[in-house]
Design a protein around this motif. Structure first.
Motif, PDB file in Angstrom:
ATOM      1  N   HIS A  54       1.025  -1.247  -0.065  1.00 40.77           N
ATOM      2  CA  HIS A  54      -0.196   0.028   0.284  1.00 40.77           C
ATOM      3  C   HIS A  54       1.098   0.956   0.117  1.00 40.77           C
ATOM      4  CE1 HIS A  54      -3.438   2.870   1.189  1.00 40.77           C
ATOM      5  NE2 HIS A  54      -2.715   3.462   1.837  1.00 40.77           N
ATOM      6  N   VAL A  55       2.240   1.237   1.080  1.00 40.94           N
ATOM      7  CA  VAL A  55       2.536   2.145   0.970  1.00 40.94           C
ATOM      8  C   VAL A  55       2.979   3.060  -0.583  1.00 40.94           C
ATOM      9  CG1 VAL A  55       4.584   4.060   2.200  1.00 40.94           C
ATOM     10  CG2 VAL A  55       2.709   2.447   3.701  1.00 40.94           C
ATOM     11  N   GLU A  56       4.322   1.422  -0.863  1.00 43.47           N
ATOM     12  CA  GLU A  56       4.928   1.983  -2.055  1.00 43.47           C
ATOM     13  C   GLU A  56       4.208   2.407  -3.372  1.00 43.47           C
ATOM     14  OE1 GLU A  56       7.336  -1.619  -3.303  1.00 43.47           O
ATOM     15  OE2 GLU A  56       8.043  -1.723  -1.003  1.00 43.47           O
ATOM     16  N   THR A  57       3.083   1.747  -3.320  1.00 39.09           N
ATOM     17  CA  THR A  57       1.796   1.865  -5.010  1.00 39.09           C
ATOM     18  C   THR A  57       1.633   3.875  -4.327  1.00 39.09           C
ATOM     19  OG1 THR A  57       0.425  -0.288  -4.426  1.00 39.09           O
ATOM     20  CG2 THR A  57      -0.309   1.818  -5.352  1.00 39.09           C
ATOM     21  N   VAL A  58       1.220   3.988  -3.349  1.00 36.71           N
ATOM     22  CA  VAL A  58       0.316   5.142  -2.888  1.00 36.71           C
ATOM     23  C   VAL A  58       1.678   6.272  -3.169  1.00 36.71           C
ATOM     24  CG1 VAL A  58      -0.055   7.124  -0.782  1.00 36.71           C
ATOM     25  CG2 VAL A  58      -0.993   4.761  -1.174  1.00 36.71           C
ATOM     26  N   VAL A  59       2.898   5.923  -2.568  1.00 38.15           N
ATOM     27  CA  VAL A  59       3.798   6.524  -2.520  1.00 38.15           C
ATOM     28  C   VAL A  59       4.887   6.900  -4.184  1.00 38.15           C
ATOM     29  CG1 VAL A  59       6.794   7.257  -2.231  1.00 38.15           C
ATOM     30  CG2 VAL A  59       5.000   6.807  -0.895  1.00 38.15           C
ATOM     31  N   GLN A  60       4.365   5.845  -4.994  1.00 36.76           N
ATOM     32  CA  GLN A  60       4.855   5.593  -6.247  1.00 36.76           C
ATOM     33  C   GLN A  60       3.731   6.629  -7.358  1.00 36.76           C
ATOM     34  OE1 GLN A  60       7.605   5.097  -8.348  1.00 36.76           O
ATOM     35  NE2 GLN A  60       8.020   2.820  -6.923  1.00 36.76           N
ATOM     36  N   ALA A  61       2.402   6.833  -6.820  1.00 39.35           N
ATOM     37  CA  ALA A  61       1.435   7.457  -7.633  1.00 39.35           C
ATOM     38  C   ALA A  61       1.655   9.200  -7.471  1.00 39.35           C
ATOM     39  CB  ALA A  61       0.180   6.579  -7.302  1.00 39.35           C
ATOM     40  N   ALA A  62       2.220   9.163  -6.593  1.00 35.70           N
ATOM     41  CA  ALA A  62       2.012  10.685  -6.079  1.00 35.70           C
ATOM     42  C   ALA A  62       2.923  10.828  -6.527  1.00 35.70           C
ATOM     43  CB  ALA A  62       2.069  10.632  -4.300  1.00 35.70           C
ATOM     44  N   VAL A  63       4.640  10.320  -6.968  1.00 39.13           N
ATOM     45  CA  VAL A  63       6.104  11.847  -7.066  1.00 39.13           C
ATOM     46  C   VAL A  63       6.668  10.391  -8.637  1.00 39.13           C
ATOM     47  CG1 VAL A  63       6.548  12.190  -4.484  1.00 39.13           C
ATOM     48  CG2 VAL A  63       6.628   9.728  -5.196  1.00 39.13           C
ATOM     49  N   SER A  64       5.417   9.736  -9.096  1.00 36.90           N
ATOM     50  CA  SER A  64       5.975   8.589 -10.322  1.00 36.90           C
ATOM     51  C   SER A  64       6.820   9.543 -11.424  1.00 36.90           C
ATOM     52  CB  SER A  64       4.567   8.545 -11.081  1.00 36.90           C
ATOM     53  OG  SER A  64       4.300   8.531 -11.068  1.00 36.90           O
ATOM     54  N   ARG A  65       6.036  11.200 -11.332  1.00 38.89           N
ATOM     55  CA  ARG A  65       6.385  12.199 -11.973  1.00 38.89           C
ATOM     56  C   ARG A  65       7.785  12.549 -12.365  1.00 38.89           C
ATOM     57  NH1 ARG A  65       3.303  17.253 -11.773  1.00 38.89           N
ATOM     58  NH2 ARG A  65       4.683  18.355 -11.755  1.00 38.89           N
ATOM     59  N   PHE A  66       8.168  12.933 -10.734  1.00 40.69           N
ATOM     60  CA  PHE A  66       9.410  12.673 -10.346  1.00 40.69           C
ATOM     61  C   PHE A  66      10.720  11.812  -9.948  1.00 40.69           C
ATOM     62  CE2 PHE A  66       6.041  15.942  -8.481  1.00 40.69           C
ATOM     63  CZ  PHE A  66       6.280  16.858  -8.939  1.00 40.69           C
ATOM     64  N   ARG A  67      10.858  11.027 -11.168  1.00 39.39           N
ATOM     65  CA  ARG A  67      11.494   9.422 -10.315  1.00 39.39           C
ATOM     66  C   ARG A  67      12.088   9.502 -10.937  1.00 39.39           C
ATOM     67  NH1 ARG A  67       7.243   7.788 -13.478  1.00 39.39           N
ATOM     68  NH2 ARG A  67       7.994   7.074 -16.106  1.00 39.39           N
ATOM     69  N   ASP A  68      13.023  10.646 -12.277  1.00 38.22           N
ATOM     70  CA  ASP A  68      14.383  10.468 -12.644  1.00 38.22           C
ATOM     71  C   ASP A  68      14.858  12.149 -11.438  1.00 38.22           C
ATOM     72  OD1 ASP A  68      13.949   9.425 -14.681  1.00 38.22           O
ATOM     73  OD2 ASP A  68      13.453  11.131 -16.434  1.00 38.22           O
ATOM     74  N   HIS A  69      14.412  12.526 -10.688  1.00 39.74           N
ATOM     75  CA  HIS A  69      15.052  12.885  -9.643  1.00 39.74           C
ATOM     76  C   HIS A  69      14.965  13.395  -8.218  1.00 39.74           C
ATOM     77  CE1 HIS A  69      14.545  16.105 -13.097  1.00 39.74           C
ATOM     78  NE2 HIS A  69      13.888  15.955 -12.691  1.00 39.74           N
ATOM     79  N   ILE A  70      14.671  11.580  -8.395  1.00 39.64           N
ATOM     80  CA  ILE A  70      14.462  11.642  -6.913  1.00 39.64           C
ATOM     81  C   ILE A  70      15.309  10.474  -6.873  1.00 39.64           C
ATOM     82  CG2 ILE A  70      12.909  10.862  -4.747  1.00 39.64           C
ATOM     83  CD1 ILE A  70      10.120  12.569  -5.935  1.00 39.64           C
ATOM     84  N   THR A  71      15.917   9.828  -5.391  1.00 38.54           N
ATOM     85  CA  THR A  71      16.928   8.618  -5.645  1.00 38.54           C
ATOM     86  C   THR A  71      16.357   7.679  -4.807  1.00 38.54           C
ATOM     87  OG1 THR A  71      18.393   9.921  -4.370  1.00 38.54           O
ATOM     88  CG2 THR A  71      19.164   9.689  -6.532  1.00 38.54           C
ATOM     89  N   ARG A  72      15.365   7.909  -3.784  1.00 37.98           N
ATOM     90  CA  ARG A  72      15.034   7.575  -2.506  1.00 37.98           C
ATOM     91  C   ARG A  72      13.946   8.940  -1.858  1.00 37.98           C
ATOM     92  NH1 ARG A  72      19.650   6.921   0.847  1.00 37.98           N
ATOM     93  NH2 ARG A  72      18.488   8.407   2.444  1.00 37.98           N
ATOM     94  N   VAL A  73      12.993   7.411  -1.101  1.00 37.49           N
ATOM     95  CA  VAL A  73      11.968   7.682  -0.359  1.00 37.49           C
ATOM     96  C   VAL A  73      12.127   7.272   0.426  1.00 37.49           C
ATOM     97  CG1 VAL A  73       9.595   8.560   0.050  1.00 37.49           C
ATOM     98  CG2 VAL A  73      10.542   8.552  -1.778  1.00 37.49           C
ATOM     99  N   GLU A  74      11.278   7.812   1.812  1.00 38.77           N
ATOM    100  CA  GLU A  74      12.261   7.193   3.280  1.00 38.77           C
ATOM    101  C   GLU A  74      10.669   7.719   4.350  1.00 38.77           C
ATOM    102  OE1 GLU A  74      14.951   5.721   4.954  1.00 38.77           O
ATOM    103  OE2 GLU A  74      15.547   5.796   3.436  1.00 38.77           O
TER     104      GLU A  74
END
Length: 127
Positions: free
Chosen positions: A20-40
């Motif tokens: 659930h956490v991975e799905t929600v976080v991925q959906a929220a910031v997927s358009r920035f995935r090239d700029h984000i290395t990690r989410v804690e």
């Protein structure tokens, strides 16, 4: 983009929660995935502190390339609501930060080399 999930001793961690956490976080910031290395992700239940906003807390910290880490927190009665609320806040915060970085690079002051190049172009056209 890597997502690391951490819970305190009061949260029962299981595969369904991780998914659930991975799905929600991925959906929220997927358009920035090239700029984000990690989410804690830090999940906790603060009922013992009797928070007025709700006992469940979700703190998200994004590591953005070329920028300081961006952290947001959401409190809610329901853990899933805290996760969703924090993900929405993170999306807005990253969007704002990357927008500022883009604007900073786009609106930089011209250097002497830039002025010389423009002057050379003008001289060539007038010849």
């Amino acid at each position: 983009m890597q997502i690391n999930i951490n819970t305190d001793k009061t949260i029962e961690r299981h595969q369904g929660l991780d998914d659930h956490v991975e799905t929600v976080v991925q959906a929220a910031v997927s358009r920035f995935r090239d700029h984000i290395t990690r989410v804690e992700v830090h999940l906790s239940d603060e009922n013992s502190q009797k928070s007025a906003d709700g006992g469940n807390r979700c703190m998200l910290e994004a590591r953005v390339t070329g920028y300081q880490p961006i952290a947001v927190t959401e409190h809610s009665i329901n853990l899933h609501q805290a996760i969703s609320g924090a993900a929405d806040k993170l999306k807005r915060a990253v969007d704002s930060a990357l927008g500022r970085l883009h604007d900073k690079h786009m609106h930089k002051s011209p250097t002497i080399a830039d002025v010389t190049d423009v002057t050379d172009e003008i001289n060539e056209k007038s010849s």
